[in-house]
Design a protein around this motif. Structure first.
Motif, short mmCIF file in Angstrom:
data_model
loop_
_atom_site.label_atom_id
_atom_site.label_comp_id
_atom_site.label_asym_id
_atom_site.label_seq_id
_atom_site.Cartn_x
_atom_site.Cartn_y
_atom_site.Cartn_z
N THR A 44 -52.21 49.60 -32.38
CA THR A 44 -52.26 48.63 -33.44
C THR A 44 -53.73 48.50 -33.86
O THR A 44 -53.88 48.71 -35.16
CB THR A 44 -51.62 47.32 -33.06
N ALA A 45 -54.65 48.06 -33.20
CA ALA A 45 -56.04 48.02 -33.45
C ALA A 45 -56.50 49.35 -34.03
O ALA A 45 -57.39 49.22 -34.93
CB ALA A 45 -56.80 47.64 -32.22
N LEU A 46 -56.24 50.47 -33.58
CA LEU A 46 -56.79 51.71 -33.90
C LEU A 46 -56.19 51.96 -35.51
O LEU A 46 -57.21 52.43 -36.08
CB LEU A 46 -56.29 52.90 -33.17
N ALA A 47 -55.08 51.93 -35.57
CA ALA A 47 -54.49 51.92 -36.81
C ALA A 47 -54.97 51.00 -37.91
O ALA A 47 -55.29 51.28 -39.06
CB ALA A 47 -52.91 51.82 -36.72
N ILE A 48 -55.20 49.65 -37.54
CA ILE A 48 -55.86 48.92 -38.66
C ILE A 48 -57.28 49.29 -38.77
O ILE A 48 -57.85 49.09 -39.98
CB ILE A 48 -55.82 47.33 -38.11
N ALA A 49 -57.84 49.42 -37.73
CA ALA A 49 -59.49 49.94 -38.04
C ALA A 49 -59.60 51.07 -39.04
O ALA A 49 -60.76 51.42 -39.52
CB ALA A 49 -60.07 50.12 -36.64
N ARG A 75 -65.29 50.47 -27.79
CA ARG A 75 -65.91 51.66 -27.68
C ARG A 75 -65.15 52.92 -27.71
O ARG A 75 -65.39 53.73 -28.96
CB ARG A 75 -66.38 52.03 -25.94
N ASP A 76 -63.87 52.89 -27.73
CA ASP A 76 -62.84 54.22 -28.09
C ASP A 76 -62.69 53.92 -29.76
O ASP A 76 -62.86 54.75 -30.47
CB ASP A 76 -61.51 53.79 -27.57
N ILE A 77 -62.55 52.70 -30.28
CA ILE A 77 -62.39 52.53 -31.81
C ILE A 77 -63.78 52.98 -32.51
O ILE A 77 -63.68 53.77 -33.53
CB ILE A 77 -61.94 51.12 -32.21
N LYS A 78 -64.87 52.62 -31.82
CA LYS A 78 -66.18 52.94 -32.56
C LYS A 78 -66.52 54.61 -32.53
O LYS A 78 -67.07 54.92 -33.54
CB LYS A 78 -67.13 52.26 -31.93
N LYS A 79 -65.85 55.23 -31.76
CA LYS A 79 -66.07 56.71 -31.55
C LYS A 79 -65.25 57.21 -32.79
O LYS A 79 -65.72 58.23 -33.11
CB LYS A 79 -65.50 57.16 -30.21
N VAL A 80 -64.15 56.70 -33.21
CA VAL A 80 -63.38 57.29 -34.25
C VAL A 80 -63.93 56.65 -35.48
O VAL A 80 -63.97 57.51 -36.48
CB VAL A 80 -61.93 57.01 -33.94
N TYR A 81 -64.13 55.42 -35.60
CA TYR A 81 -64.48 54.73 -36.77
C TYR A 81 -65.56 53.96 -36.82
O TYR A 81 -65.63 52.81 -36.42
CB TYR A 81 -63.39 53.67 -37.39
N PRO A 82 -66.74 54.60 -36.47
CA PRO A 82 -68.09 53.97 -36.23
C PRO A 82 -68.33 52.79 -37.30
O PRO A 82 -69.10 51.84 -36.77
CB PRO A 82 -69.16 55.06 -36.59
N ARG A 113 -57.70 38.69 -22.33
CA ARG A 113 -58.35 37.99 -21.18
C ARG A 113 -59.09 38.76 -20.31
O ARG A 113 -60.01 38.17 -19.68
CB ARG A 113 -57.28 37.46 -20.50
N THR A 114 -59.35 40.03 -20.62
CA THR A 114 -60.09 40.72 -19.89
C THR A 114 -61.27 41.35 -20.49
O THR A 114 -60.96 42.48 -21.39
CB THR A 114 -59.34 42.04 -19.00
N PRO A 115 -62.48 41.22 -20.39
CA PRO A 115 -63.63 41.57 -21.01
C PRO A 115 -63.66 43.17 -20.90
O PRO A 115 -64.13 43.85 -21.98
CB PRO A 115 -64.82 40.87 -20.25
N ALA A 116 -63.69 43.57 -19.56
CA ALA A 116 -63.84 45.18 -19.56
C ALA A 116 -62.87 45.87 -20.37
O ALA A 116 -63.13 46.87 -20.98
CB ALA A 116 -63.51 45.63 -17.94
N LYS A 117 -61.60 45.27 -20.49
CA LYS A 117 -60.73 46.19 -21.40
C LYS A 117 -60.78 46.01 -22.84
O LYS A 117 -60.67 47.03 -23.59
CB LYS A 117 -59.33 45.65 -20.97
N LEU A 118 -61.30 44.89 -23.05
CA LEU A 118 -61.87 44.78 -24.68
C LEU A 118 -62.94 45.48 -25.05
O LEU A 118 -62.94 46.31 -25.85
CB LEU A 118 -62.39 43.26 -24.78
N ASP A 119 -63.91 45.73 -24.18
CA ASP A 119 -65.05 46.70 -24.30
C ASP A 119 -64.83 47.95 -24.33
O ASP A 119 -65.29 48.59 -25.29
CB ASP A 119 -66.17 46.34 -23.20
N ALA A 120 -63.86 48.36 -23.54
CA ALA A 120 -63.29 49.74 -23.57
C ALA A 120 -62.60 50.24 -24.78
O ALA A 120 -62.87 51.16 -25.48
CB ALA A 120 -62.38 50.01 -22.36
N VAL A 121 -61.87 49.12 -25.47
CA VAL A 121 -61.12 49.39 -26.60
C VAL A 121 -62.16 49.70 -27.75
O VAL A 121 -61.79 50.39 -28.50
CB VAL A 121 -60.33 48.34 -27.12
#
Length: 343
Positions: free
Chosen positions: A43-48, A70-77, A60-68
């Protein structure tokens, strides 16, 4: 109905975002429950992809948020992303997260309540008023109820805001057990209106230390629908609309961890054996959040439940669509949380 009759069970969130891009551009969106390889991630990727002015990701998990991120920024800087820590089982965390969102945005156009838990074990928690609950009801409903209430000033500051609760056809497993939220009594030792369906597969009524986890999940999903109904009623004069969504039958970490009996039983819930991909599973959320045609729906006469990218009130169990039940749940939620919502 939604404005695009061609949208259906095969439609992906990516496709919906492309078609509804004008409704996403320039919006401030808050999305909960974001982790890699999840519906929240898709959902986040589609919105971005469509240039919202700001996308706030809460989990609730910082590491998982950070990973998401990073992934979105790779596709939509150029995507403008913010992260907020949110544990919906903790009222302290919910209050802190709401303050963080207010510091990031002057208004919120779309709130997508995607986060939730599903567990076969009780994990008892105590509501602020002292009532014992199971963690699924606390996280999936009461936490969402409080979180949404705290963000209402930001939603009211927007023009025609949307609230989307991710529910499930799992809501048909159980009504809200107003007399026994924590499932401490026998499964059928409650008033008739609170009993699970009599013809459920034994898998769904199985217990762990006396707790029927699937029924607990179903109770929380019924609450998500009733919450959305009452939000629309109470907010009718503000321009805010609230919908609930069935994403579809999707293979997740939970389903993959089940034994053969469990996997076979869940498989039978997939219409004609059709399992959705994560991208397909996020499509109906995107329609509920951004389809402009839904602004014309008469919320006084609809439940506002979507499945396969279309309004499908006919799929909602009787126990999850009554306006009196929706009002009762709202009042009970305020009591359990010891918090009065200001509209």
């Amino acid at each position: 109905m939604a404005s695009h009759s061609e949208f259906g069970k095969d439609t992906t969130a990516t496709e919906v975002a492309s078609v509804l891009g004008d409704s996403i551009k320039g919006r401030t969106v808050v999305l909960t429950g974001v982790s890699p390889a999840s519906i929240g991630y898709t959902t986040a990727l589609a919105i971005a992809s469509q240039g919202p002015v700001s996308l706030v990701l809460a989990s609730r998990t910082p590491a998982k948020l950070d990973a998401v991120v990073r992934d979105i920024k790779k596709v939509y800087p150029s995507a403008v992303l913010h992260t907020v820590l949110l544990d919906l089982s903790s009222t302290t965390s919910i209050h802190a997260a709401a303050v963080s969102v207010a510091a990031l945005a002057g208004h919120v156009d779309v709130l997508i309540n995607n986060a939730g838990v599903s567990t076969p074990e009780r994990h008892p928690v105590t509501a602020p008023d002292g009532t014992e609950l199971d963690t699924q009801f606390m996280t999936n409903h009461l936490g969402v109820f409080l979180w949404t209430a705290l963000l209402l000033p930001l939603l009211k500051a927007a023009l025609s805001a949307r609230i989307v609760n991710i529910s499930s056809q799992g809501h048909r497993l159980s009504p809200v057990r107003f007399s026994d939220y924590a499932f401490r009594r026998g499964l059928y030792d409650v008033p008739d209106a609170e009993k699970p369906a009599a013809d459920l597969a034994s898998f769904f009524t199985s217990t762990v230390d006396g707790y029927a986890g699937f029924l607990g999940y179903g109770q929380s999903k019924s609450a998500n629908i009733l919450h959305a109904i009452e939000l629309s009623r109470r907010l009718s004069s503000t321009g805010i609309r609230s919908f609930s969504v069935h994403p579809g039958t999707i293979e997740t970490e939970l389903s993959r961890s089940l034994d053969k009996e469990g996997q076979d039983t869940i498989a039978k819930t997939a219409p004609k054996g059709f399992w959705k991909t994560q991208d397909q599973g996020a499509a109906t959320t995107m329609v509920a959040a951004f389809d402009p045609a839904l602004a014309e729906v008469d919320m006084a006469t609809t439940v506002g439940y979507l499945s396969d990218c279309q309004l499908r009130d006919d799929m909602v169990g009787v126990h999850a669509q009554g306006k009196a039940l929706a009002t009762r749940l709202w009042t009970e939620s305020e009591r359990l949380l010891k918090y009065s919502v200001v509209i």
